[in-house]
Motif scaffolding. Structure first.
Motif, mmCIF file in Angstrom:
data_model
loop_
_atom_site.group_PDB
_atom_site.id
_atom_site.type_symbol
_atom_site.label_atom_id
_atom_site.label_comp_id
_atom_site.label_asym_id
_atom_site.label_seq_id
_atom_site.Cartn_x
_atom_site.Cartn_y
_atom_site.Cartn_z
ATOM 1 N N LYS A 230 40.876 35.135 38.481
ATOM 2 C CA LYS A 230 39.626 35.421 37.753
ATOM 3 C C LYS A 230 39.810 35.175 36.263
ATOM 4 O O LYS A 230 40.908 35.352 35.733
ATOM 5 C CB LYS A 230 39.238 36.902 37.908
ATOM 6 N N GLN B 130 35.599 33.100 39.153
ATOM 7 C CA GLN B 130 36.720 33.496 40.006
ATOM 8 C C GLN B 130 36.847 32.585 41.219
ATOM 9 O O GLN B 130 35.901 31.894 41.600
ATOM 10 C CB GLN B 130 36.610 34.942 40.435
ATOM 11 N N VAL C 227 42.365 42.046 48.464
ATOM 12 C CA VAL C 227 42.193 43.306 49.193
ATOM 13 C C VAL C 227 41.380 43.022 50.455
ATOM 14 O O VAL C 227 40.233 42.569 50.371
ATOM 15 C CB VAL C 227 41.458 44.360 48.320
ATOM 16 N N GLU D 220 32.767 47.640 50.477
ATOM 17 C CA GLU D 220 32.737 47.821 49.029
ATOM 18 C C GLU D 220 31.797 48.976 48.704
ATOM 19 O O GLU D 220 30.696 49.056 49.258
ATOM 20 C CB GLU D 220 32.236 46.551 48.351
ATOM 21 N N GLU E 169 36.372 47.090 39.543
ATOM 22 C CA GLU E 169 36.067 46.996 38.112
ATOM 23 C C GLU E 169 35.143 48.108 37.674
ATOM 24 O O GLU E 169 34.544 48.798 38.500
ATOM 25 C CB GLU E 169 35.517 45.623 37.746
HETATM 26 P P1 AMP Z 1 34.139 40.996 40.688
HETATM 27 O O1 AMP Z 1 33.538 39.974 39.802
HETATM 28 O O2 AMP Z 1 35.518 41.406 40.284
HETATM 29 O O3 AMP Z 1 33.216 42.182 40.869
HETATM 30 O O4 AMP Z 1 34.265 40.348 42.145
HETATM 31 C C1 AMP Z 1 33.117 39.902 42.855
HETATM 32 C C2 AMP Z 1 33.357 40.069 44.341
HETATM 33 O O5 AMP Z 1 34.492 39.290 44.765
HETATM 34 C C3 AMP Z 1 33.683 41.499 44.756
HETATM 35 O O6 AMP Z 1 32.523 42.261 44.913
HETATM 36 C C4 AMP Z 1 34.444 41.257 46.054
HETATM 37 O O7 AMP Z 1 33.540 41.001 47.112
HETATM 38 C C5 AMP Z 1 35.245 39.998 45.760
HETATM 39 N N1 AMP Z 1 36.579 40.335 45.217
HETATM 40 C C6 AMP Z 1 36.885 40.502 43.916
HETATM 41 N N2 AMP Z 1 38.179 40.823 43.748
HETATM 42 C C7 AMP Z 1 38.731 40.870 44.974
HETATM 43 C C8 AMP Z 1 40.042 41.161 45.473
HETATM 44 N N3 AMP Z 1 41.079 41.451 44.648
HETATM 45 N N4 AMP Z 1 40.228 41.133 46.825
HETATM 46 C C9 AMP Z 1 39.213 40.826 47.657
HETATM 47 N N5 AMP Z 1 37.959 40.534 47.249
HETATM 48 C C10 AMP Z 1 37.704 40.551 45.932
#
Ligand code: AMP
Length: 377
Positions: free
Chosen positions: A146, A157, A184, A189, A267
């Motif tokens: 990311k 990402q 993960v 979620e 986050e």
């Molecule tokens: P974020 O921008 O960090 O909120 O990520 C957007 C989406 O990507 C999240 O709501 C998850 O569905 C997926 N995601 C983000 N980080 C991870 C991770 N470390 N492992 C698995 N899925 C992830």
């Protein structure tokens, strides 16, 4: 502290729907809102008393805005450090610039969470292609690469599943530097929203469950369908984050529930959050009411919920095209944000559907209750 007097002006940085709904809550409490945004005719300015049209990085605009308001808050957190310092030198800024600096940068955020004893996915800071190789060695694949800054709605990402894609992923993601997170394998979620006042008191809403489509929040279920122990742990974790930040304001904590039921923070966002929109109808005091109360220094009522709820986002031209059917469907509570142009992926509004407490149906029942706006997959 006695709190901001009625008719005082709350300055909100950002002109989007989160600012719009915060301004509507502020108006009910007798406050005026003043929006700072570069966008003419923004969703927030449409429902506010005043608007300064200007760039978030323009010191002259920031100064003009700050001198016209009594307290400053955010619906959009990517203001530069220099801008935050300027605002902080002129007015009380809630949440504080130090909280914003942490939430703006995924490495700062993850470091802060580690120091606060809050579980996250394992991660490594990645400043070069060579460091990406080292980080992949350490965390294994799959992993999620990311940008550390300016990512939203799944943008900025990439999921890495094999060594062969590392070069392309490194080239594609910008701005640098990056962060690599262990993947993960989550069961679901969830998120928790908390409000915390200057006196250290606070309110915690029940955990909700979030489902994304194409990286954008699609559906929120309240409460989350997780065991009571998991929901309680999520609430404790969110409150610990708020206390560790010495937050004054509102905070959304996004988490994964892994296959063993463990809560892992993804986050944090120190502002109202899309997953909390259902609180407008399902709670005596919504996330927006608590946001304004915390910023204004008013007492914080508990995050009570008198109904179960489902929130469906209206994203892009296809979903907003269903508006005539949505407003004609009994039981659907429609919201539109006043955006003139429905671009693909743009959040145009949302719909809430309430159910009696403890009667949230299964997926089939939820889809039936959403009628014309039920997710197609
Ligand atoms: P974020 O921008 O960090 O909120 O990520 C957007 C989406 O990507 C999240 O709501 C998850 O569905 C997926 N995601 C983000 N980080 C991870 C991770 N470390 N492992 C698995 N899925 C992830």
């Amino acid at each position: 502290m006695r709190g901001l007097a009625p008719n005082a002006t709350i300055g909100i940085i950002g002109g989007g729907q989160l600012g719009r709904m915060s301004a509507m809550a502020a108006a009910r409490l007798g406050y005026r809102c003043h929006i700072l945004t570069p966008e003419p005719d923004s969703p927030a300015a449409q429902v506010s008393a005043e608007c300064t049209l200007g760039d978030y990085e323009d010191p002259e605009a920031l100064r003009r805005f700050a001198s016209a308001v009594d307290v400053i808050t955010f619906e959009f957190e990517n203001v530069s450090a220099a801008g935050l310092d300027l605002l902080g030198s002129m007015r009380s800024v809630r949440p504080s610039p130090s909280v914003l600096r942490i939430s703006q940068d995924r490495v700062a955020e993850k470091s802060f969470l580690r120091d606060a004893g809050v579980p996250t996915a394992p991660w490594e800071a990645v400043g070069s292609r060579a460091e990406l190789g080292v980080a992949v060695e350490a965390l294994g694949l799959p992993a999620v690469l990311k940008t550390t800054r300016l990512g939203y709605d799944g943008k900025g990402q990439a999921v890495l599943r094999e060594q062969a894609v590392l070069d392309a992923a490194w080239e594609a993601l910008a701005p640098k530097p990056l962060i690599l997170e262990g993947f993960v394998d989550f069961a679901c979620e969830i998120s928790v929203i908390v409000a915390r006042g200057a006196d250290g008191g606070g309110s915690v809403f029940d955990a909700m469950e979030n489902r994304h489509r194409d990286g954008i929040l699609d559906l929120t279920l309240a409460p989350a369908r997780v065991p009571p122990g998991t929901a309680a742990e999520a609430g404790r974790v969110a409150w610990r984050v708020a206390e560790s930040l010495e937050l004054v304001g509102l905070l959304a904590v996004e988490m994964f529930v892994d296959r063993s039921g463990r809560v892992v923070v993804n986050e944090i966002a120190p502002r109202p959050h899309n997953s909390g929109h259902w609180t407008i109808e399902a709670c005596p005091a919504s996330q927006f009411d608590l946001h304004i109360r915390a910023v204004a220094g008013l007492p914080l009522p508990p995050g009570l919920r008198h109904a179960d709820a489902v929130m469906k986002n209206l994203v892009g031209p296809e979903e907003v095209a269903l508006w005539p059917e949505i407003v004609a469907t009994p039981g659907l509570i429609p919201h539109l944000y006043g955006k003139a142009e429905a671009r693909p992926g743009r959040k145009m509004g949302h719909v809430t559907r309430l159910f009696p407490r403890a009667e949230l149906p299964d997926d089939a029942g939820i889809y039936k209750a959403l009628g014309c706006i039920a997710p197609t997959r």
